[in-house]
Design a protein around this motif. Structure first.
Motif, PDB file in Angstrom:
ATOM      1  N   ALA A 178       0.840  -1.207   0.000  1.00  0.00           N
ATOM      2  CA  ALA A 178       0.000   0.000   0.000  1.00  0.00           C
ATOM      3  C   ALA A 178       0.875   1.258   0.000  1.00  0.00           C
ATOM      4  O   ALA A 178       0.565   2.248  -0.674  1.00  0.00           O
ATOM      5  CB  ALA A 178      -0.928   0.002   1.213  1.00  0.00           C
ATOM      6  N   ALA A 179       1.988   1.208   0.720  1.00  0.00           N
ATOM      7  CA  ALA A 179       2.900   2.360   0.773  1.00  0.00           C
ATOM      8  C   ALA A 179       3.551   2.616  -0.589  1.00  0.00           C
ATOM      9  O   ALA A 179       3.730   3.768  -0.999  1.00  0.00           O
ATOM     10  CB  ALA A 179       3.965   2.137   1.848  1.00  0.00           C
ATOM     11  N   VAL A 180       3.879   1.540  -1.317  1.00  0.00           N
ATOM     12  CA  VAL A 180       4.450   1.713  -2.661  1.00  0.00           C
ATOM     13  C   VAL A 180       3.388   2.301  -3.599  1.00  0.00           C
ATOM     14  O   VAL A 180       3.680   3.193  -4.408  1.00  0.00           O
ATOM     15  CB  VAL A 180       4.995   0.371  -3.230  1.00  0.00           C
ATOM     16  CG1 VAL A 180       5.391   0.516  -4.698  1.00  0.00           C
ATOM     17  CG2 VAL A 180       6.198  -0.100  -2.425  1.00  0.00           C
ATOM     18  N   ILE A 181       2.151   1.827  -3.460  1.00  0.00           N
ATOM     19  CA  ILE A 181       1.058   2.358  -4.298  1.00  0.00           C
ATOM     20  C   ILE A 181       0.896   3.861  -4.032  1.00  0.00           C
ATOM     21  O   ILE A 181       0.764   4.666  -4.947  1.00  0.00           O
ATOM     22  CB  ILE A 181      -0.268   1.587  -4.026  1.00  0.00           C
ATOM     23  CG1 ILE A 181      -0.143   0.145  -4.540  1.00  0.00           C
ATOM     24  CG2 ILE A 181      -1.467   2.287  -4.673  1.00  0.00           C
ATOM     25  CD1 ILE A 181      -1.291  -0.789  -4.161  1.00  0.00           C
ATOM     26  N   GLU A 182       0.981   4.232  -2.762  1.00  0.00           N
ATOM     27  CA  GLU A 182       0.808   5.634  -2.350  1.00  0.00           C
ATOM     28  C   GLU A 182       1.987   6.513  -2.796  1.00  0.00           C
ATOM     29  O   GLU A 182       1.800   7.648  -3.215  1.00  0.00           O
ATOM     30  CB  GLU A 182       0.694   5.657  -0.816  1.00  0.00           C
ATOM     31  CG  GLU A 182       0.067   6.912  -0.265  1.00  0.00           C
ATOM     32  CD  GLU A 182       0.028   6.836   1.268  1.00  0.00           C
ATOM     33  OE1 GLU A 182       0.562   7.755   1.903  1.00  0.00           O
ATOM     34  OE2 GLU A 182      -0.511   5.836   1.790  1.00  0.00           O
ATOM     35  N   ARG A 183       3.216   5.963  -2.722  1.00  0.00           N
ATOM     36  CA  ARG A 183       4.413   6.786  -2.944  1.00  0.00           C
ATOM     37  C   ARG A 183       5.096   6.561  -4.297  1.00  0.00           C
ATOM     38  O   ARG A 183       6.141   7.150  -4.569  1.00  0.00           O
ATOM     39  CB  ARG A 183       5.415   6.521  -1.807  1.00  0.00           C
ATOM     40  CG  ARG A 183       4.869   6.947  -0.433  1.00  0.00           C
ATOM     41  CD  ARG A 183       5.893   6.715   0.653  1.00  0.00           C
ATOM     42  NE  ARG A 183       7.156   7.381   0.384  1.00  0.00           N
ATOM     43  CZ  ARG A 183       8.268   7.172   1.090  1.00  0.00           C
ATOM     44  NH1 ARG A 183       8.270   6.325   2.105  1.00  0.00           N
ATOM     45  NH2 ARG A 183       9.398   7.815   0.775  1.00  0.00           N
ATOM     46  N   GLY A 184       4.513   5.723  -5.135  1.00  0.00           N
ATOM     47  CA  GLY A 184       5.120   5.395  -6.428  1.00  0.00           C
ATOM     48  C   GLY A 184       5.445   6.609  -7.283  1.00  0.00           C
ATOM     49  O   GLY A 184       6.495   6.667  -7.930  1.00  0.00           O
ATOM     50  N   LYS A 185       4.561   7.597  -7.250  1.00  0.00           N
ATOM     51  CA  LYS A 185       4.756   8.815  -8.058  1.00  0.00           C
ATOM     52  C   LYS A 185       6.060   9.539  -7.697  1.00  0.00           C
ATOM     53  O   LYS A 185       6.699  10.140  -8.548  1.00  0.00           O
ATOM     54  CB  LYS A 185       3.570   9.779  -7.860  1.00  0.00           C
ATOM     55  CG  LYS A 185       2.242   9.305  -8.452  1.00  0.00           C
ATOM     56  CD  LYS A 185       2.069   9.795  -9.887  1.00  0.00           C
ATOM     57  CE  LYS A 185       0.654   9.639 -10.420  1.00  0.00           C
ATOM     58  NZ  LYS A 185       0.149   8.262 -10.448  1.00  0.00           N
ATOM     59  N   GLU A 186       6.448   9.445  -6.406  1.00  0.00           N
ATOM     60  CA  GLU A 186       7.677  10.103  -5.930  1.00  0.00           C
ATOM     61  C   GLU A 186       8.903   9.663  -6.727  1.00  0.00           C
ATOM     62  O   GLU A 186       9.853  10.412  -6.885  1.00  0.00           O
ATOM     63  CB  GLU A 186       7.971   9.727  -4.463  1.00  0.00           C
ATOM     64  CG  GLU A 186       7.085  10.358  -3.438  1.00  0.00           C
ATOM     65  CD  GLU A 186       7.402   9.805  -2.034  1.00  0.00           C
ATOM     66  OE1 GLU A 186       8.534   9.321  -1.800  1.00  0.00           O
ATOM     67  OE2 GLU A 186       6.500   9.846  -1.175  1.00  0.00           O
TER      68      GLU A 186
END
Length: 316
Positions: A178-186
């Protein structure tokens, strides 16, 4: 003429009805499906041909069904073409199909082993705890750093499948993914898509499955592979039983280095990849790794017959 690699797909390539055409038209393929049914003690062929999809998607059905379909197409192909590979490789579960094709493992033994592998993977992590997601458009190193940062905070997430440039699958705890999904754009990811899977495959959370599989593989009769098989864990060729067993145990909880494997094969002079089994997943990934190589997907009786025409035409 360059060298040829036979390649075999893994989980995710399955579809209801796969292999039915060769089962009905080719005696050698029918023998493969019948042998699988007998080895497992239930009708795997019915699940592959008729579904329902929900049943085929259960990991311990999917894995033997994909292996059986791949080998059924391979046998029908071999009966009609005298084409020998220089190398074999498979994506995750497909590595077992490659080892059968290379003569390292007997077909019935492989079917029973991957059925057990599927069960161990299914049971390793209770439902709802793990997850996987496909990360599109991110650089490998940047994604690796993000996963390490998230994991150091206690939510495990790791690189699972390095499929081709711009397509990497991550795997781990629900929170980590979930954290990768949330922060992928970074890190420049164009999209991050959660996958519909029953567990966090190819992550360290799968170590309990690896340990149980090690016991099964220790008892599995194995010979030296007649052609080099590229291992997912190292992206290098193996032929000796001891090393094959070791890498198959590791493979369950390690990254699938598919892009590296294909690049290594091309560096050895491979310019033709023949994919055996359901779908065209690997041919698609291989083209994204190197557009100049030839790919063939042997996923129907028609494709087997057409292969003759295409190769005959290209050798004129």
């Amino acid at each position: 003429m360059g060298k040829i690699a036979f390649v075999f797909p893994g989980q995710g390539a399955q579809s209801v009805g796969m292999g039915k055409d060769v089962y009905e038209a080719a005696a050698e393929s029918r023998r493969i499906f019948d042998a699988a049914d007998e080895a497992l003690g239930y009708s795997l062929s019915r699940i592959a041909f008729e579904g329902p999809e929900e049943e085929l998607k259960i990991t311990y059905h999917t894995q033997p069904a994909l292996l059986t379909t791949s080998i059924a197409y391979l046998e029908a192909f071999r009966a009609r073409h005298d084409v020998r590979p220089d190398f074999a490789a498979g994506h995750s579960l497909g590595e077992y199909s490659a080892l059968v094709a290379a003569g390292a493992i007997g077909f019935e033994d492989a079917v029973r082993t991957v059925r057990a592998r599927g069960e161990f993977m299914e049971q390793a992590v209770p439902g709802g705890i793990g997850a996987m997601a496909a990360v599109l458009g991110a650089e490998r190193d940047a994604l690796q750093r993000l996963c390490s940062e998230i994991s150091s905070g206690g939510a495990v997430v790791e690189l699972a499948n390095l499929n081709c440039p711009g397509q990497i699958v991550v795997s781990g705890s629900k929170e980590g993914v979930a954290a990768v999904i949330e922060r992928g754009k970074e890190i420049g990811a164009k999209r991050v898509l959660q996958l519909e899977v029953s567990g966090p495959f190819h992550s360290s959370l799968m170590k309990p499955a690896s340990e149980r599989l090690a016991g099964v593989l220790a008892e599995l009769p194995m010979k030296s592979a007649a052609v080099p098989v590229v291992a997912n864990v190292t992206a290098k060729a193996v032929q000796e039983p001891g090393e094959i067993r070791e890498l198959l145990v590791e493979q369950v909880h390690s990254s699938v280095l598919w892009e590296d494997s294909v690049s290594w094969l091309i560096a050895q002079g491979v310019d033709t990849f023949v994919e055996f089994g359901s779908g065209t997943v690997l041919a698609g990934l291989i083209k994204k790794i190197d557009r100049t190589v030839k790919t063939y997907s042997i996923n129907s009786l028609e494709a087997i017959n057409k292969f003759q025409l295409e190769t005959a035409a290209s050798s004129d």
